[in-house]
Design an enzyme around this catalytic site. Sequence first.
Site, PDB file in Angstrom:
ATOM      1  NE  ARG A  64      76.713 -13.390  63.691  1.00 30.59           N
ATOM      2  CZ  ARG A  64      76.047 -12.683  62.821  1.00 30.59           C
ATOM      3  NH1 ARG A  64      75.467 -11.771  62.297  1.00 30.59           N
ATOM      4  NH2 ARG A  64      76.032 -14.139  62.220  1.00 30.59           N
ATOM      5  CG  HIS A  65      72.179  -6.921  67.548  1.00 27.96           C
ATOM      6  ND1 HIS A  65      71.407  -7.187  66.540  1.00 27.96           N
ATOM      7  CD2 HIS A  65      71.888  -7.651  68.238  1.00 27.96           C
ATOM      8  CE1 HIS A  65      69.742  -6.842  67.253  1.00 27.96           C
ATOM      9  NE2 HIS A  65      69.831  -6.618  68.599  1.00 27.96           N
ATOM     10  N   PRO A  66      72.181 -10.294  65.769  1.00 28.11           N
ATOM     11  CG  PRO A  66      70.135 -11.670  66.687  1.00 28.11           C
ATOM     12  CD  PRO A  66      71.598 -10.470  67.530  1.00 28.11           C
ATOM     13  CB  SER A  67      69.566  -8.294  62.259  1.00 25.39           C
ATOM     14  OG  SER A  67      68.601  -7.836  64.231  1.00 25.39           O
ATOM     15  CB  ILE A  68      72.963  -4.788  64.914  1.00 26.43           C
ATOM     16  CG1 ILE A  68      71.273  -4.810  64.979  1.00 26.43           C
ATOM     17  CG2 ILE A  68      73.858  -3.141  64.429  1.00 26.43           C
ATOM     18  CD1 ILE A  68      70.949  -3.398  66.230  1.00 26.43           C
TER      19      ILE A  68
END
Lengths: 396, 396
Positions: free
Chosen positions: A239-243
């Site tokens: 996963r992406h840290p902020s999306i």
Amino acid sequence: MQNITTTQKQGPLSGVTVIDLTRVLAGPYCTMVLSDLGARVIKVENPNGGDDSRHIGPFVGSGQTTKSAYFMSLNRDKESIALDLKNDDDRKILFALLRNADVIIENFRPGVMEKLGLGWDVLKTRYPELIYAAVSGFGQSGPHRDRPAYDIVVQAMGGIMSVTGHKDQPPTRVGTSIGDITAGLFMSIAISTALYERTKTGTGTKIDVAMLDSQIAILENAVARYMALGENPQPLGTRHPSITPFSLFKAKDGYLVIAAGNNSLFQRLSEVLNAPELLEDPRFSTNALRTEHVETLTREIENLLANRSVSEWLDALSKAGVPSGPLNTVADILNDPHIEFRNMLITTEDPDIGQLKMAGNPIKFEGVPDLAKRPPAPDLDGDREKILAELGECVS
Amino acid sequence: MQNITTTQKQGPLSGVTVIDLTRVLAGPYCTMVLSDLGARVIKVENPNGGDDSRHIGPFVGSGQTTKSAYFMSLNRDKESIALDLKNDDDRKILFALLRNADVIIENFRPGVMEKLGLGWDVLKTRYPELIYAAVSGFGQSGPHRDRPAYDIVVQAMGGIMSVTGHKDQPPTRVGTSIGDITAGLFMSIAISTALYERTKTGTGTKIDVAMLDSQIAILENAVARYMALGENPQPLGTRHPSITPFSLFKAKDGYLVIAAGNNSLFQRLSEVLNAPELLEDPRFSTNALRTEHVETLTREIENLLANRSVSEWLDALSKAGVPSGPLNTVADILNDPHIEFRNMLITTEDPDIGQLKMAGNPIKFEGVPDLAKRPPAPDLDGDREKILAELGECVS
């Protein structure tokens, strides 16, 4: 500067000659990129076995004529001459080569070129137009300068390994030598811009690119998180840290990627999943809230995905315009018709081994032929006679 | 082409003006590299919120003046003007900007620029010296051309995810947006070489760089293994596919990297480990055999490492000249004095937020100041007045 080869290559770097003292990966990757763009690259190899990557697998061929497919891929369309840089006569040949060269690139440890009498201070006096490119593990300065480095060392030291993988599982390397390759790409940029600048100034320059520095330069969001929030970034799986949602998800028969990075895409995703409850849930109403509740949301999405196959979901997501894609193996992607269409697998024909396919050039210029066949990698010292003949009376 | 800014930046791309229509990552990363090398970069942002990454965390500041540290890092030292490209008056401003520009870069999906009346066919007629750079997910041609792409999509489709991580464990993303960044780097190379070529031809060109193509280009050894041997490469944790020992190893209190890629280094490693039996074992007598018996060798090495700490082993390995290093977190490496020495953390001073540190420029040129402070990222439309004043009577 005039290129003395008879058949000039095409591309924006046509006419540029690079003398390449590098071995294995960061340097040869850089000069592969330059060669693909039209530069003539002359590998100067040590007579005692040549570039180390000639001896790194995978190997092709049989019996006495095996060659490294790894070396062949990285060194297609280059020339080779074997020179012992500690030998005076051989150094004279190198000096003669440099008279007609635009760029010299080396990846020795700092100080080695000076000991050989080939340091920048010497070369810039003799060849004021020469661009001197030094690619190294830790750079030409600083406390780590003299340490030996390989890809895995800078991947571990540079932080990328600490943010790759799954929490509470053993660390993992990025599955390709990103430590070398990134430095090779930054050096390609550096050399190209130095060539451009030289058209205005008339003089060369020295360039210092380090593998560790290049790792810092690609940490992107992780640096921002640490500097802005004081958070030490952790591995987050896919996963992406902020999306959110922006990750790999499990469906009935495998994995797929869904990247629904804003509210409009999240709405379309919810429609494809036939799950209006996701839109009504206050925990999922903004990207920031979805990121806060990423574990719950992932569970809900995977529950919904579990009843259909990857290809069914990809069809539906694609129709709805939600960015998505399959999890491909190397075989999957290399056999994707798009890759052939984009000419991203090119062929070389080696006189001993025959055909070998390898990754193509991702830089596509209007009006420059994007060759599907390129000349093969040279044998060690394979271009000696031609190169010496070109030098003519410069070497005596 | 003449740059009309008053204070010209330093670097090999000094005097080059880039009109930047891109958003989020691949494009802005590319123009960050160009800006760091001296180019003037003018971001043309949509008036309705601007670059999407302004709204992606991590955020700094408080109350009404929060800003994205992510955006601030990627867009330091650029200028911003907000233009609605569907509006005729705003398009006139863009045309006026292009009169004095060297490069236009866009990362819309293929076809969008044509619909806006800004396709290459139109622009090359009006601005024959302009370099037109299109960075996209899948490229300007081919069956996947119209698919939307984000980093995670091309990481999964491009094969890197399939070779990263541990066998029989869930797949993992590379912990940084390598799908975008690699495309940004290839585009930086492309633009630099096009600028060089233009000094000889006098004309611009169109460049097409795709994120997926760029992923193929960095697969290196994995492509060779598949093409040469027909093997579909698998994830291998931290080890190298064909060099052994070359991996992360567990010691008493944590992990360290050891990269002993040839016989001489393997001998030195065995001496440091005080394990002559490794040298006598016929299973470990060549790199090829060590790779064949990698699991046994790893077990033996880790048994030996278990009795001392990481720092003790690193000292001993370093003295013996065996390439090695610690497994750093992001905090560890950003606080390493070498990084400060190399100026790989630079500072910007935002008028609202104050100081923010971010990754520096890994390309070090002799004689070009490597600035430790750079101007901050612009506010949306923050340079409108200055830019319009420079255009003067060109816009009416």
